[in-house]
Design a protein around this motif. Structure first.
Motif, PDB file in Angstrom:
ATOM      1  N   ASN A  38       0.820  -1.220   0.000  1.00  0.00           N
ATOM      2  CA  ASN A  38       0.000   0.000   0.000  1.00  0.00           C
ATOM      3  C   ASN A  38       0.853   1.268   0.000  1.00  0.00           C
ATOM      4  O   ASN A  38       0.420   2.315  -0.491  1.00  0.00           O
ATOM      5  CB  ASN A  38      -0.934   0.006   1.212  1.00  0.00           C
ATOM      6  N   LYS A  89       0.532   4.727  -2.151  1.00  0.00           N
ATOM      7  CA  LYS A  89       0.401   5.994  -1.420  1.00  0.00           C
ATOM      8  C   LYS A  89       1.445   7.018  -1.841  1.00  0.00           C
ATOM      9  O   LYS A  89       1.133   8.202  -2.023  1.00  0.00           O
ATOM     10  CB  LYS A  89       0.511   5.720   0.086  1.00  0.00           C
ATOM     11  N   THR A 106     -17.916  -1.853   1.983  1.00  0.00           N
ATOM     12  CA  THR A 106     -17.361  -0.498   1.938  1.00  0.00           C
ATOM     13  C   THR A 106     -16.361  -0.276   3.072  1.00  0.00           C
ATOM     14  O   THR A 106     -15.264   0.260   2.868  1.00  0.00           O
ATOM     15  CB  THR A 106     -18.486   0.552   2.044  1.00  0.00           C
ATOM     16  N   ARG A 128     -13.126  -2.487   2.605  1.00  0.00           N
ATOM     17  CA  ARG A 128     -12.257  -1.918   1.576  1.00  0.00           C
ATOM     18  C   ARG A 128     -11.532  -0.683   2.090  1.00  0.00           C
ATOM     19  O   ARG A 128     -10.331  -0.501   1.862  1.00  0.00           O
ATOM     20  CB  ARG A 128     -13.082  -1.558   0.326  1.00  0.00           C
ATOM     21  N   SER A 129     -12.236   0.172   2.826  1.00  0.00           N
ATOM     22  CA  SER A 129     -11.619   1.387   3.365  1.00  0.00           C
ATOM     23  C   SER A 129     -10.541   1.045   4.383  1.00  0.00           C
ATOM     24  O   SER A 129      -9.498   1.706   4.449  1.00  0.00           O
ATOM     25  CB  SER A 129     -12.687   2.275   4.009  1.00  0.00           C
ATOM     26  N   LEU A 188      -7.330  -0.073   2.717  1.00  0.00           N
ATOM     27  CA  LEU A 188      -6.586   1.053   2.144  1.00  0.00           C
ATOM     28  C   LEU A 188      -6.090   2.016   3.226  1.00  0.00           C
ATOM     29  O   LEU A 188      -5.586   3.097   2.909  1.00  0.00           O
ATOM     30  CB  LEU A 188      -7.474   1.814   1.152  1.00  0.00           C
ATOM     31  N   ASN A 189      -6.275   1.618   4.501  1.00  0.00           N
ATOM     32  CA  ASN A 189      -5.874   2.448   5.647  1.00  0.00           C
ATOM     33  C   ASN A 189      -6.601   3.789   5.695  1.00  0.00           C
ATOM     34  O   ASN A 189      -6.090   4.773   6.234  1.00  0.00           O
ATOM     35  CB  ASN A 189      -4.354   2.687   5.639  1.00  0.00           C
ATOM     36  N   GLU A 190      -7.804   3.817   5.120  1.00  0.00           N
ATOM     37  CA  GLU A 190      -8.622   5.023   5.189  1.00  0.00           C
ATOM     38  C   GLU A 190      -9.433   5.053   6.483  1.00  0.00           C
ATOM     39  O   GLU A 190      -9.854   6.121   6.935  1.00  0.00           O
ATOM     40  CB  GLU A 190      -9.569   5.089   3.993  1.00  0.00           C
ATOM     41  N   LEU A 191      -9.676   3.873   7.064  1.00  0.00           N
ATOM     42  CA  LEU A 191     -10.448   3.756   8.295  1.00  0.00           C
ATOM     43  C   LEU A 191      -9.647   2.997   9.340  1.00  0.00           C
ATOM     44  O   LEU A 191      -8.928   2.048   9.022  1.00  0.00           O
ATOM     45  CB  LEU A 191     -11.760   3.006   8.042  1.00  0.00           C
ATOM     46  N   HIS A 192      -9.826   3.423  10.606  1.00  0.00           N
ATOM     47  CA  HIS A 192      -9.207   2.737  11.733  1.00  0.00           C
ATOM     48  C   HIS A 192     -10.260   2.579  12.827  1.00  0.00           C
ATOM     49  O   HIS A 192     -11.323   3.203  12.788  1.00  0.00           O
ATOM     50  CB  HIS A 192      -8.005   3.534  12.246  1.00  0.00           C
ATOM     51  N   ASP A 246     -12.102   5.406  14.391  1.00  0.00           N
ATOM     52  CA  ASP A 246     -13.122   6.107  13.608  1.00  0.00           C
ATOM     53  C   ASP A 246     -14.504   5.464  13.737  1.00  0.00           C
ATOM     54  O   ASP A 246     -15.440   5.864  13.029  1.00  0.00           O
ATOM     55  CB  ASP A 246     -12.734   6.123  12.119  1.00  0.00           C
TER      56      ASP A 246
END
Length: 450
Positions: A219, A223, A336, A339-340, A343-347, A350
């Motif tokens: 990833n 990035k 959703t 997948r997030s 991609l390290n968009e969510l932890h 959150d």
């Protein structure tokens, strides 16, 4: 792009006519990946014959691109000299991948054909945890010293470049191999020969540890737009590099694994057509058994409310719609969120923001669905106002519950070290089905007094 299917007939004809020079000419203009794909359609005997036609360098590059079954066949047919020629042209990371997949007797021949230094490097990489940066790195790269002049650096690149996987980026170290920066080949070529590396190098270097998860490593390429990434040990000494082609392989593998887990299939590395019927059965049946047993709760709930269904038989007709809507709503959210997270968009931190967002989404979706279905019930099904209210209120509650469960389960699963992909459909669907029935029959009991 070469049309491999068209070439298949041409190569077959030339092979039959024993026109080996023409075959060699054709292969010399082909990419190793296309050659490996082409060879898949030939018998083991002809694969060996065609492989021996290839020039030495092209043969090694093609060998790397072939699947492990074909590689094993070739190794079994090679003489010790042929095997040594191929092995000596392979990069360390490709050799490690091959050693991990091959049977013990084949591995023994591979290692015997390698020099002592190569064997030592292979053994060192094999000690790293599977799926870590150390397990996918190569040790064939170029390092430069900070006090080295540009002219000296160019000389070193010329000496070591042929044995390195890439020379696009060279890493700069101190006297004890601590990573302190990097310099591109473009910068080196365009700089004055008397300038020092430390004057032109970039000190803002991104690196990973040897035990870093390979998916995290892959990833980072996306990035930061990288083509190569250095791997360092606990003392920040560079021990290897991961190249972009390895990162792409990791992403492909991880994505396939997630898809299989989301479909309740035990992940395997083998292509579908390479799997036996038994292997496919073995990867699917445990999950089917678990899901079948868990689905018995649905049957138990229906049995418990059997008397209510006898009073209002019409309620039975809407069970599939409610369960499907709940399952679909939950799956939308879980996919959703998963997948997030990948991609390290969510932890996990959150989770409350995600719950609040999904709560609002659930409100809009549930109201829309309920209004549309209420009109259908009243205008077409003519169920009566109370039955319609039961169904629509249930629909609203099910969508809320499904979406909230769909976002909570994957995030909690990852927090406790469980793969969140397993929480997607069909596991989520089974859970939501049971909750949907409980909501449905309890609402029916309150409104219809049954």
């Amino acid at each position: 792009m070469i049309n491999v299917k068209f070439l298949d007939k041409t190569v077959s004809r030339l092979l039959k006519e024993k026109k080996y020079k023409e075959l060699k000419d054709i292969f010399s203009f082909m990419n190793p990946v296309d050659i490996a794909t082409l060879l898949q359609d030939f018998s083991e005997k002809n694969i060996l014959l065609l492989f021996r036609i290839l020039p030495k360098d092209l043969a090694s590059e093609t060998f790397v691109e072939m699947d492990y079954d074909q590689q094993e066949v070739l190794i079994g047919s090679f003489s010790d000299t042929e095997l040594r020629d191929v092995v000596n042209e392979l990069y360390i990371d490709d050799m490690v991948d091959m050693v991990e997949e091959m049977p013990a007797n084949v591995v023994k021949r591979i290692l015997e054909s390698s020099d002592s230094n190569t064997r030592q490097l292979i053994n060192e990489i094999l000690k790293y945890p599977s799926d870590s940066a150390g397990s996918i790195m190569t040790t064939e790269f170029i390092t430069l010293h900070a006090n080295m002049k540009i002219g000296e650096a160019i000389k070193r690149i010329r000496e070591k470049g042929l044995d390195s996987e890439t020379i696009e980026i060279c890493y700069v170290t101190d006297n004890v191999r601590h990573l302190i920066g990097f310099v591109t080949i473009r910068t080196i070529i365009l700089s004055d020969e008397n300038a020092k590396i430390e004057d032109v190098m970039n000190r803002n270097v991104i690196s990973v540890g040897t035990t870093e998860d390979q998916e995290t490593v892959a990833n980072l390429f996306a990035k930061y737009g990288l083509t190569v990434l250095p791997v360092v040990d606990n003392e920040k000494r560079i021990v290897g590099i991961v190249t972009v082609d390895d990162a792409i392989d990791v992403l492909q593998k991880e994505t396939t694994e997630d898809i299989e887990k989301m479909a309740a299939i035990t992940p395997t590395d083998k292509p579908y057509l390479k799997k036996t019927t038994y292997e496919i059965w073995k990867s699917r049946i445990p999950w089917l058994l678990i899901l079948m047993i868990s689905a018995t709760f649905t049957g138990m709930i229906i049995s418990h409310f059997e008397d209510a269904l006898k009073t209002y038989v019409i309620l039975t007709a809407y069970i599939p719609m409610l369960m499907d809507t709940g399952g679909n709503s939950g799956s939308q959210t879980s996919v959703t969120v998963i997948r997030s997270m990948s991609l390290n968009e969510l932890h996990f931190r959150d989770i409350f923001r995600v719950l609040w967002k999904e709560f609002r989404v659930a409100f809009l979706c549930s109201i829309t669905l309920a209004l549309v279905y209420f009109l259908k019930l009243m205008l077409f099904d003519r169920t009566g106002i109370y039955v319609a209210l039961v169904i629509c209120i249930t629909l609203i509650l099910i969508v809320f519950v499904a979406k909230l469960v769909g976002c909570i389960l994957p995030m909690v699963a990852k927090k406790i070290g469980f793969d969140p992909a397993v929480m997607a459909s069909p596991f989520l669907t089974t859970i939501v089905d049971a909750i949907s029935l409980l909501i449905y029959f309890n609402i029916a009991s309150l409104v219809l007094h049954i």
